[in-house]
Design a protein around this motif. Structure first.
Motif, PDB file in Angstrom:
ATOM      1  N   UNK A   1       0.839  -1.196   0.000  1.00 28.10           N
ATOM      2  CA  UNK A   1       0.000   0.000   0.000  1.00 28.10           C
ATOM      3  C   UNK A   1       0.875   1.249   0.000  1.00 28.10           C
ATOM      4  N   UNK A   2       0.287   2.362  -0.371  1.00 31.07           N
ATOM      5  CA  UNK A   2       1.008   3.631  -0.418  1.00 31.07           C
ATOM      6  C   UNK A   2       1.444   4.041   0.991  1.00 31.07           C
ATOM      7  N   UNK A   3       2.649   4.540   1.077  1.00 25.06           N
ATOM      8  CA  UNK A   3       3.224   4.944   2.362  1.00 25.06           C
ATOM      9  C   UNK A   3       3.007   6.445   2.559  1.00 25.06           C
ATOM     10  N   UNK A   4       2.414   6.788   3.696  1.00 20.63           N
ATOM     11  CA  UNK A   4       2.189   8.192   4.051  1.00 20.63           C
ATOM     12  C   UNK A   4       2.628   8.462   5.485  1.00 20.63           C
ATOM     13  N   UNK A   5       3.613   7.737   5.954  1.00 25.19           N
ATOM     14  CA  UNK A   5       4.100   7.948   7.313  1.00 25.19           C
ATOM     15  C   UNK A   5       5.623   8.079   7.281  1.00 25.19           C
ATOM     16  N   UNK A   6       6.133   8.592   8.349  1.00 27.28           N
ATOM     17  CA  UNK A   6       7.571   8.828   8.450  1.00 27.28           C
ATOM     18  C   UNK A   6       8.317   7.504   8.641  1.00 27.28           C
ATOM     19  N   UNK A   7       9.608   7.485   8.364  1.00 26.52           N
ATOM     20  CA  UNK A   7      10.384   6.247   8.549  1.00 26.52           C
ATOM     21  C   UNK A   7      10.249   5.707   9.972  1.00 26.52           C
ATOM     22  N   UNK A   8      10.134   4.389  10.079  1.00 24.51           N
ATOM     23  CA  UNK A   8       9.925   3.744  11.382  1.00 24.51           C
ATOM     24  C   UNK A   8      11.220   3.414  12.111  1.00 24.51           C
ATOM     25  N   UNK A   9      12.366   3.737  11.528  1.00 23.22           N
ATOM     26  CA  UNK A   9      13.682   3.410  12.109  1.00 23.22           C
ATOM     27  C   UNK A   9      14.636   4.551  11.750  1.00 23.22           C
ATOM     28  N   UNK A  10      15.541   5.053  12.580  1.00 23.32           N
ATOM     29  CA  UNK A  10      15.816   4.550  13.907  1.00 23.32           C
ATOM     30  C   UNK A  10      15.640   5.705  14.874  1.00 23.32           C
TER      31      UNK A  10
ATOM     32  N   UNK B   1      17.561   7.446   8.918  1.00 24.51           N
ATOM     33  CA  UNK B   1      16.172   6.963   9.063  1.00 24.51           C
ATOM     34  C   UNK B   1      15.758   6.175   7.827  1.00 24.51           C
ATOM     35  N   UNK B   2      15.050   5.065   8.052  1.00 27.87           N
ATOM     36  CA  UNK B   2      14.681   4.179   6.931  1.00 27.87           C
ATOM     37  C   UNK B   2      13.345   3.506   7.206  1.00 27.87           C
TER      38      UNK B   2
ATOM     39  N   UNK C   1       9.006   2.576  23.214  1.00 27.16           N
ATOM     40  CA  UNK C   1       9.869   1.731  24.042  1.00 27.16           C
ATOM     41  C   UNK C   1      10.966   1.043  23.237  1.00 27.16           C
ATOM     42  N   UNK C   2      11.010   1.250  21.936  1.00 29.37           N
ATOM     43  CA  UNK C   2      12.014   0.624  21.075  1.00 29.37           C
ATOM     44  C   UNK C   2      12.538   1.657  20.093  1.00 29.37           C
ATOM     45  N   UNK C   3      13.620   1.307  19.392  1.00 33.01           N
ATOM     46  CA  UNK C   3      14.125   2.215  18.363  1.00 33.01           C
ATOM     47  C   UNK C   3      13.357   2.069  17.057  1.00 33.01           C
TER      48      UNK C   3
END
Length: 659
Positions: free
Chosen positions: A541-550, A567-568, A596-598
């Protein structure tokens, strides 16, 4: 010249008719009194409750005298009244008579619900509500009146020739006796009724059920009981579900919160049950055991599927999260599992974890506590620190096949199970599902190693085992993803952005929220998927959020350590289907509130088309983790009580501080 009765005869042209009124009335009253006394029986006394009606009846009889006799009578002046014409009716047919009897019975039943009625006698009616036609048709209730009931009907009065005057002279006493005999039934009925006419008890054509509280068994009465807090449910349920109560009991019985169905042998189901009724012949039928797709009563057939999913689409929640091995779990998982954007919860929840927390059972309890009593854990599996848990609505556990799982280790040393894949599969109705969570090789430049991890997974994942393939002609022995109808692959794929940290930060600062198209231009996974070198046949699906790492743990800032990692989008959810347009992506996002995580958790919502199936597959038969369910519900209740107590203590402390 005189008549045989002794009255002088005069010409018809004489206009003085009022003079004869008093004498005629006295004479007629005496004659009628003797006749009425004779008909009254041995008592010798007849009392009239309504003298006005009797006088009116006598005045009508006076009109039957010959005109010559009326002229000879010279009495005092009397205001004349126009004569009442007898009511002419045609003879009633059998159908009309039956309808009249039914109408009298219905009217007598309506009197039971009259709040002003104090008498408990069957068939009693208020005198004010009786029409003249009903009074004439009423049969007397007294035993001595029933013998002459045939003479009191209007039909009999019409047929009596003595009511038709021929114009000749006749005996006045005989006419008064006939008049009294004709109306004697009604007069005696009113005389002996004690002030109110009573109808004869009319028996219905068919026996009615007894009007008593124990009309149904205790089980049915309990099932049909309506709590006082939900008294309006009856009206709303009738409007919504179209089930109307057909109770034959008196309306007073509904006042205490009890509602009954007709309790006949045709329908013994609860009036407000939402369960579909099951016919006995469908239970007797066993043709569905042959695996017929459209057999009536098949557990996984089209009829049952349409009942639960009229549009044949189920809601699916798929999430992945790299927990970084942290012991500390988030305080609240509501924003993760139950996002506020969709109005309704999903039918299935599949959560994959990489580098999971040390206490896997505690993690599953937290998931059960968050989802609540409407969901049960169908299955869970682990491969080292790779966890996967599948929750499903408790109503749907009967439509699942046996659940199978398999694992693959992508490390050179197989004992180290931090990188690899975990797959779980099962069939829901007639649609097979495969869920894979993976943790690929890390490193910015190790794209080829990650592609090797993918290739090893699709070849070495040995699924399915016992559950048959729904379409073996489209399957491949070298690719596990071709052996299932719907496949969802999610995890920490570790694909990075081919750009330095400064460039990525500048793009994020320019478009802080949704416009990430410039970042995706440097995404390794997007590039490899477009070439067809990995995840063949899959979509995202199309991505519309910021990178989830790190991220820095507990903060919204990206890596501020000396390594300054870029960030990736390492955490992804991809899917494929055997049939076109079977999977529709509804939402694809991350959960930034869990810190609670990176890694930030990433989830996707789907609408998946489901097809009917056959019952000749190994079924799970409602199997779920009962112990986890009880612990999660108990934890949920305890937490709610603690929250209420804290609010109560906080309120009391605020009052004390103000005082």
């Amino acid at each position: 010249m005189s008549t045989p009765n002794g009255f002088p005869q005069h010409s018809r042209a004489c206009p003085s008719r009022s003079a004869e009124g008093g004498a005629v009335q006295d004479l007629h009253a005496k004659k009628a009194g003797k006749a009425a006394k004779k008909d009254a029986g041995d008592d010798g006394v007849l009392t009239f409750e309504n003298p006005t009606s009797v006088d009116a009846s006598l005045n009508e009889s006076v009109n039957l005298l010959p005109d010559e006799t009326k002229i000879d009578l010279k009495t005092k002046s009397l205001t004349p009244r126009p004569p009442r014409k007898p009511r002419l009716e045609r003879a009633a047919s059998l159908d009309e008579k039956s309808w009249r009897r039914w109408r009298r019975f219905k009217t007598s039943q309506e009197s039971l619900t009259d709040p002003n009625e104090t008498s408990s006698s069957n068939g009693s009616l208020q005198e004010a509500t009786l029409s003249p036609l009903t009074r004439g048709r009423a049969s007397p209730c007294h035993p001595c009146c029933q013998q002459n009931s045939s003479h009191s009907s209007p039909d009999t009065l019409e047929a009596n020739p003595t009511w038709k005057s021929k114009g000749g002279s006749s005996d006045l006493g005989k006419r008064a006796s006939e008049f009294s005999s004709a109306f004697g039934g009604l007069l005696r009925g009113k005389a002996f009724a004690g002030g109110k006419p009573r109808l004869a008890q009319v028996m219905p054509a068919r026996p009615l059920p007894p009007l008593e509280f124990n009309v149904a068994s205790h089980t049915l009465r309990t099932a049909n009981r309506i709590d006082s807090d939900f008294v309006d449910y009856r009206h709303s349920s009738q409007h919504k579900f179209g089930r109307v109560s057909s109770s034959l009991s008196d309306s007073r019985l509904h006042g205490n919160g009890m509602v009954y169905d007709n309790c006949s042998t045709e329908s013994m189901k609860s009036t407000f049950s939402l369960l579909a009724p099951i016919r006995s012949k469908d239970v007797r039928s066993r043709s569905y055991l042959e695996g017929s797709l459209l057999a009536s009563g098949a557990l996984l057939g089209a009829e049952e599927l349409s009942r639960y999913f009229p549009d044949r689409n189920v809601g699916l929640f798929v999430a992945t999260w790299n927990m970084q091995g942290q012991k500390e779990l988030p305080v609240n998982l509501d924003d993760f599992l139950l996002p506020a954007d969709p109005d309704y919860a999903q039918d299935m929840y599949v959560i994959g974890v990489q580098e999971g927390c040390p206490d896997r059972r505690e993690w599953e309890i937290r998931l059960q506590e968050t989802l609540g009593p409407h969901y049960v854990m169908l299955y869970s599996a682990a491969h080292g620190v790779l966890y996967m848990s599948i929750f499903i609505r408790r109503d749907l556990i009967w439509f699942c096949s046996e659940v199978e799982y398999a694992t693959v280790t992508t490390r050179i040393v197989s004992q180290i199970k931090t990188k690899g894949a975990l797959g779980i599969c099962f069939t829901f109705f007639g649609t097979s599902f495969l869920f894979i969570t993976s943790h690929f090789t890390s490193g910015d430049s190790k794209v080829n190693e990650r592609k090797l991890d993918y290739s090893k997974t699709i070849q070495a994942l040995t699924l399915p085992k016992n559950v048959p393939d729904t379409n073996p002609y489209r399957s491949s022995s070298s690719d596990v993803t071709t052996r299932f109808d719907e496949v969802f692959w999610f995890g920490d794929f570790n694909f990075r952005l081919n750009q330095d940290r400064e460039t990525v930060d500048s793009i994020l600062n320019q478009n802080p929220e949704t416009d990430v198209s410039k970042l995706l231009a440097y995404d390794q996974l997007t590039s490899e998927m477009s070439r067809g070198s990995i995840f063949k046949g899959f979509q995202e699906a199309d991505i519309h959020f910021r990178p989830s790492y790190k991220f820095d743990i507990g903060k919204d800032s990206y890596d501020t350590t000396s390594k300054q990692r870029t960030p990736s989008y390492t955490d992804r959810v991809v899917y494929r289907s055997r049939y076109r347009d079977d999977i529709h992506a509804v939402k694809y996002s991350s959960c930034p509130v869990i810190k609670t995580s990176d890694h930030r958790p990433v989830f996707a919502l789907f609408r998946v088309k489901v097809r009917p199936g056959r019952d000749n597959i190994p079924l799970a038969a409602g199997q779920f983790d009962r112990e986890l369910y009880l612990i999660g519900i108990k934890r949920r209740i305890t937490r709610e009580l603690q929250k209420r107590q804290e609010q109560k203590d906080q309120k009391s402390s605020s009052i004390c501080s103000i005082s």
